[in-house]
Scaffold this motif. Structure first.
Motif, mmCIF file in Angstrom:
data_model
loop_
_atom_site.group_PDB
_atom_site.id
_atom_site.type_symbol
_atom_site.label_atom_id
_atom_site.label_comp_id
_atom_site.label_asym_id
_atom_site.label_seq_id
_atom_site.Cartn_x
_atom_site.Cartn_y
_atom_site.Cartn_z
ATOM 1 N N VAL A 177 36.026 41.749 39.476
ATOM 2 C CA VAL A 177 36.574 40.395 39.541
ATOM 3 C C VAL A 177 37.895 40.353 38.776
ATOM 4 C CG1 VAL A 177 36.144 37.958 39.097
ATOM 5 C CG2 VAL A 177 34.238 39.495 39.595
ATOM 6 N N GLN A 178 38.921 39.774 39.378
ATOM 7 C CA GLN A 178 40.191 39.572 38.689
ATOM 8 C C GLN A 178 40.153 38.200 38.021
ATOM 9 O OE1 GLN A 178 42.706 41.248 37.877
ATOM 10 N NE2 GLN A 178 44.616 40.126 37.954
ATOM 11 N N ILE A 179 40.310 38.165 36.684
ATOM 12 C CA ILE A 179 40.281 36.901 35.942
ATOM 13 C C ILE A 179 41.706 36.547 35.522
ATOM 14 C CG2 ILE A 179 39.355 35.682 33.957
ATOM 15 C CD1 ILE A 179 36.970 37.520 34.016
ATOM 16 N N LEU A 180 42.149 35.346 35.886
ATOM 17 C CA LEU A 180 43.486 34.867 35.553
ATOM 18 C C LEU A 180 43.386 33.655 34.623
ATOM 19 C CD1 LEU A 180 45.088 34.926 39.135
ATOM 20 C CD2 LEU A 180 45.102 36.753 37.429
ATOM 21 N N ILE A 181 44.424 33.431 33.843
ATOM 22 C CA ILE A 181 44.555 32.232 33.019
ATOM 23 C C ILE A 181 45.767 31.466 33.528
ATOM 24 C CG2 ILE A 181 44.790 31.296 30.700
ATOM 25 C CD1 ILE A 181 42.234 32.848 31.054
ATOM 26 N N MET A 203 38.480 23.616 26.056
ATOM 27 C CA MET A 203 39.864 23.910 26.412
ATOM 28 C C MET A 203 40.060 24.037 27.919
ATOM 29 S SD MET A 203 40.502 26.784 23.438
ATOM 30 C CE MET A 203 42.159 27.213 23.962
ATOM 31 N N ILE A 204 38.959 24.110 28.691
ATOM 32 C CA ILE A 204 39.041 24.414 30.122
ATOM 33 C C ILE A 204 39.004 23.138 30.951
ATOM 34 C CG2 ILE A 204 37.961 25.655 32.025
ATOM 35 C CD1 ILE A 204 36.767 27.554 29.950
ATOM 36 N N GLU A 205 39.963 23.017 31.852
ATOM 37 C CA GLU A 205 39.993 21.883 32.776
ATOM 38 C C GLU A 205 39.217 22.183 34.051
ATOM 39 O OE1 GLU A 205 43.254 19.499 35.553
ATOM 40 O OE2 GLU A 205 43.910 20.483 33.712
ATOM 41 N N LYS A 206 39.450 23.367 34.618
ATOM 42 C CA LYS A 206 38.765 23.729 35.854
ATOM 43 C C LYS A 206 38.801 25.239 36.030
ATOM 44 C CE LYS A 206 42.969 23.016 38.610
ATOM 45 N NZ LYS A 206 43.578 22.255 39.729
ATOM 46 N N ILE A 207 37.921 25.726 36.882
ATOM 47 C CA ILE A 207 37.882 27.149 37.231
ATOM 48 C C ILE A 207 37.943 27.262 38.745
ATOM 49 C CG2 ILE A 207 36.521 29.260 37.182
ATOM 50 C CD1 ILE A 207 35.344 28.289 34.532
ATOM 51 N N GLU A 208 38.927 27.989 39.233
ATOM 52 C CA GLU A 208 39.081 28.175 40.667
ATOM 53 C C GLU A 208 38.362 29.459 41.082
ATOM 54 O OE1 GLU A 208 43.454 26.000 41.092
ATOM 55 O OE2 GLU A 208 43.307 28.191 41.088
ATOM 56 N N SER A 223 36.041 41.773 44.582
ATOM 57 C CA SER A 223 35.097 40.716 44.922
ATOM 58 C C SER A 223 35.715 39.324 44.832
ATOM 59 C CB SER A 223 33.865 40.790 44.000
ATOM 60 O OG SER A 223 34.230 40.594 42.656
ATOM 61 N N GLY A 224 36.966 39.242 44.358
ATOM 62 C CA GLY A 224 37.636 37.961 44.329
ATOM 63 C C GLY A 224 38.332 37.683 43.010
ATOM 64 N N ILE A 225 38.757 36.414 42.846
ATOM 65 C CA ILE A 225 39.536 35.984 41.685
ATOM 66 C C ILE A 225 38.873 34.774 41.051
ATOM 67 C CG2 ILE A 225 41.727 34.932 40.962
ATOM 68 C CD1 ILE A 225 43.126 36.595 43.041
ATOM 69 N N LEU A 226 38.848 34.755 39.719
ATOM 70 C CA LEU A 226 38.470 33.566 38.954
ATOM 71 C C LEU A 226 39.694 33.145 38.152
ATOM 72 C CD1 LEU A 226 34.956 34.668 37.645
ATOM 73 C CD2 LEU A 226 35.446 33.136 39.558
ATOM 74 N N ASN A 227 40.195 31.957 38.429
ATOM 75 C CA ASN A 227 41.378 31.444 37.737
ATOM 76 C C ASN A 227 40.959 30.327 36.786
ATOM 77 O OD1 ASN A 227 44.034 30.886 36.984
ATOM 78 N ND2 ASN A 227 44.308 29.418 38.646
#
Length: 792
Positions: A177-181, A203-208, A223-227
């Motif tokens: 999984v690619q995790i982005l900020i 601190m988190i507004e949303k997770i895409e 497997s995808g991206i979590l932003n």
């Protein structure tokens, strides 16, 4: 003619006298100050309007300034004043006196609008998922079970995402999984450095969740991206909150958030400090089936940390169309990791030796990150944007460990070892994106990304021989890893209220260099790949939509996958990297339906992923030592079904559910061993959010993950439950929260390796965590729950 001339003169005289009469009317200034009823804090940017008493028509209006003051000039004396602001009860002032050209209304207190606030809270309390053309957006509410939690706990609440006991993130049961900020690579998203612990739930507004990313996104992550999108408070004036937390095991912290917003600037900061302890139980069994020898280990280790972190940033609105953002984050951790493990060596079930291995590890971990961003919008359309950003980050670790083996029974195995690690990782990311809505239906996007990564890991092992510590050259190494990735993309989208289509192409060049300095062993890879994507959506009815998508992805081996050696905590169970590891590629297909009816919503997906050069961790057995190394083994063809549902039968309870099932077919050969097999895996999650009397909220979350067959054995399944309880005080200005994660201490990890010549068993458990926090909000801030808690 005379009559006509007389009429003109009369009419002209009327206008002259009317103008003079108007000019002679006295100008009155209506002045006053607005404050909150409960806190006496100023209320800036509230609307103050004058209406005529007779016709109720609007005369004029203005907004209060940053100090809550207002001054409205008017020539009318027949008026009343109406004051309104979102979140407060509208106030009407009809009684006042006019003296010396001024109507001083004095200090006016505004009371909170309880109904409106309740409505807002209900909307924001529960995390919910919305759907866009190429992604799902998990809007983070105040989920009670994540009180005092880190980004990893929040991720574990997101449908389709799982975080195991070691903090490894998977999406629909698959790693890579690619995790982005905030849409960019970040040192804070590096799992290997535990850096996600510096990001907390508040601190988190949303997770895409992007299971089939378009060409706009970096191609990493098979497997995808979590932003993870962080909050940036947009309320004007002073806002903030402060929180104090405690827990069992030790989890004590204080944290805060402050925001100051004006017309030109938005200044924001978040900070925290505390101490936490994370115990971990472990057990291993290694059996040599050829000679009947067995190694048993059973122990407990702790990760005790004192931590400090601060985030500072500012937005500068240069004008209506240009915004500059400068932000920075710094975190510092001091680690103390004591452990004690009992070992037993058996031969044909007879005791040969028993000893105890003690570890004393100390480490300091500085992390920092800074970012400069310029966003330009255009006059013709606010969605017509150009954005440039530059990001720099660094993570360091200075670690020393002392291992002492003490014989308890049988043959003498007393020995001492010292290890030292000096780790340094630096990343620089440069990114440009241009979005041009050609019309209401057509949009073009293009951009580029360049990421430079430079990592060095100097690892030294010393054995205690004849009264002194001597370098162990077999395990000592200095490993350097440098990777540069250049990506360029373009997408085109057509979207109406009924139908949408988005196509894109991304080209990436990867330049990877590794060097093992003590052996001068080099590895160089340079390759260019094309990554197409295609997404479409169709709204069949008001409450029914269909989405479909395709994308090609890549998983590039990381430092920890490539470094040929990095762990001797257990000398009989060693993990190593593989500098010759190749990237794996995945073609991903997906169809999703979204259905809403009344108080229920349901989304279901059918998906397929075909991966080549699959990276698997393979165990080998030599002299009773298990070596686990990543290898490229064949292909994996995976078919899956996932469904997510939400149902609110009554206002006081909401259910959220997720179910995911996968069937996979593995094909591959490693060292003449055939790894062809098929398998299945499924997981389920059910949440119940209940509103109780007296402003008390209760949340119950149950999870289950089935066992799964691996290339050499299997991994067992497990079930666990989280509970959260929250009480609001003074209409939400103060919030007290209680969270219990893994209520029954049932979240475990069991891995079995069954081969012809050896068998191994690995068990790990973190146990139950209880946290309690209380927070207070000031200004127009919201009470939060902050602890700086990190990965479990």
């Amino acid at each position: 003619m005379k009559h006509y001339l007389l009429k003109v003169i009369c009419l002209f005289s009327f206008f002259i006298w009317s103008g003079l009469a108007t000019a002679q009317k006295q100008t009155i200034k209506v002045i006053g100050t607005l404050v909150e009823e409960e806190t006496s804090q100023p209320v800036p940017y509230a609307t103050v309007a004058l209406y005529t008493t007779t016709t109720k028509e609007l005369i004029t209006g203005i907004t209060s300034n940053e100090e809550g003051k207002f001054s409205i000039p008017t020539t009318s004396t027949d008026f009343y004043v109406v004051i309104s602001f979102m979140g407060y009860q509208t106030k009407t002032v009809t009684e006042f006196s006019i003296s010396k050209g001024s109507a001083n209304l004095g200090t006016i207190s505004l009371a909170p609008d309880t109904k409106m606030l309740d409505a807002i809270v209900v909307e924001g309390e529960t995390s919910k998922t919305t759907f866009e053309l190429d992604k799902r957006v998990f809007n983070v509410g105040k989920d009670l079970s994540t009180t005092g939690a880190s980004a990893l706990e929040v991720l574990n609440n997101v449908p389709s995402v799982n975080v195991n006991i070691e903090g490894e993130v998977s999406l629909r049961g698959s790693a890579g999984v690619q995790i982005l900020i905030n849409g960019k690579p970040s040192i804070l998203a590096d799992e290997s450095g535990n850096a996600l612990g510096t990001i907390t739930a508040d601190m988190i507004e949303k997770i895409e969740v992007i299971t089939n990313p378009s060409a706009k996104y970096e191609a990493s992550g098979t497997s995808g991206i979590l932003n993870i999108v962080l909050k940036k408070d947009s309320k004007k004036g002073w806002n903030g909150s402060i929180s104090v937390n405690t827990g069992i095991p030790d989890n004590h912290s204080i944290g805060g958030s402050i925001n100051r917003r004006t017309e030109k600037f938005n200044l924001f900061t978040q900070f925290g400090a505390g101490y936490r302890s994370r115990p971990r139980q472990s057990e291993t069994i290694s059996q040599n089936l050829l000679n009947g020898q067995t190694i048993l280990s059973d122990g407990e280790e702790f990760r005790n940390e004192t931590f400090f972190n601060i985030r500072l940033g500012t937005d500068y609105h240069f004008n209506k169309y240009n915004i500059f953002t400068l932000s920075g984050n710094f975190a510092y951790e001091i680690e103390d990791q004591p452990s004690e493990t009992d070992f037993t060596f058996l031969e044909n079930e007879q005791l040969v030796s028993q000893w105890m291995r003690n570890e004393d590890t100390e480490a300091t971990n500085p992390k920092w990150q800074y970012e400069l961003n310029w966003t330009k919008t255009f006059k013709n359309n606010e969605d017509h944007t150009f954005q440039i950003s530059a990001l720099g980050s660094s993570f360091g670790k200075d670690l020393t460990s002392k291992f002492v083996d003490t014989t308890l029974e049988g043959e003498n195995v007393d020995t001492n070892q010292l290890t030292a690690t000096n780790f340094e990782q630096t990343n620089y990311t440069f990114k440009a994106d241009y979005v041009h809505p050609i019309s209401d239906s057509y949009t073009l996007e293009t951009g580029a990304l360049y990421v430079m990564s430079d990592v060095g890991n100097n690892f030294e092992v010393q054995d205690f021989i004849d009264g002194e510590y001597v370098d162990n050259l077999e395990f000592t190494n200095n490993f350097e890893w440098n990777q540069n990735v250049l990506g360029v993309y373009a997408t085109a989208a057509f979207e109406t209220k009924i139908w949408g289509l988005k196509a894109g192409l991304r080209v990436e060049n990867t330049d990877l260099q590794t060097l093992l300095t003590n052996t001068n062993e080099k590895n160089s890879q340079n390759f260019t790949n094309f990554f197409p994507s295609l997404h479409t959506s169709y709204k069949a009815a008001e409450n029914f939509s269909i989405q479909a998508g395709y994308s090609r992805r890549i998983f590039r081996p990381r430092l920890w996958d490539l470094n040929p050696f990095f762990s001797i905590r257990n000398n009989f169970n060693i993990r190593t990297g593989n500098p010759n590891l190749q990237p794996e590629f995945t073609d991903s297909y997906e169809i999703t339906s979204i259905y809403e009816i009344g108080d229920a919503s349901l989304s279901s997906s059918i998906y397929h992923r075909y991966t080549t050069d699959v990276v698997e961790r393979v165990s080998t057995f030599t002299d009773n030592v298990t070596f686990t190394t990543p290898q490229n083994i064949g292909t994996n063809s995976l078919f899956g079904f996932e469904t997510n549902g939400k149902y609110t039968p009554v206002k006081w309870i909401t259910f959220n559910g997720n179910f995911n099932y996968t069937y996979f077919q593995r094909e591959g050969v490693f060292e003449s061993q055939n790894f062809d097999f098929t398998g299945t895996q499924w997981s389920a999650r059910l949440d119940a959010k209940i509103k109780l009397p007296a402003d008390i909220d209760l949340e119950l979350a149950g999870n289950y993950r089935s066992n799964v067959e691996t290339v050499q054995g299997k991994q067992s399944g497990f079930a666990f439950m989280d509970i959260g309880l929250r009480k609001k005080i003074i209409k939400g200005k103060i919030v007290a929260s209680l969270g219990i994660r893994d209520v029954f201490a049932s979240r475990i990890q069991e891995i079995f390796v069954n081969q012809a010549t050896f068998e191994t068993y690995n068990f790990a458990q973190r146990g139950r965590f209880i946290t309690f926090g209380i927070s207070y909000a000031f200004g127009k801030g919201e009470a939060m729950s902050y602890s700086g808690s990190r990965r479990r």
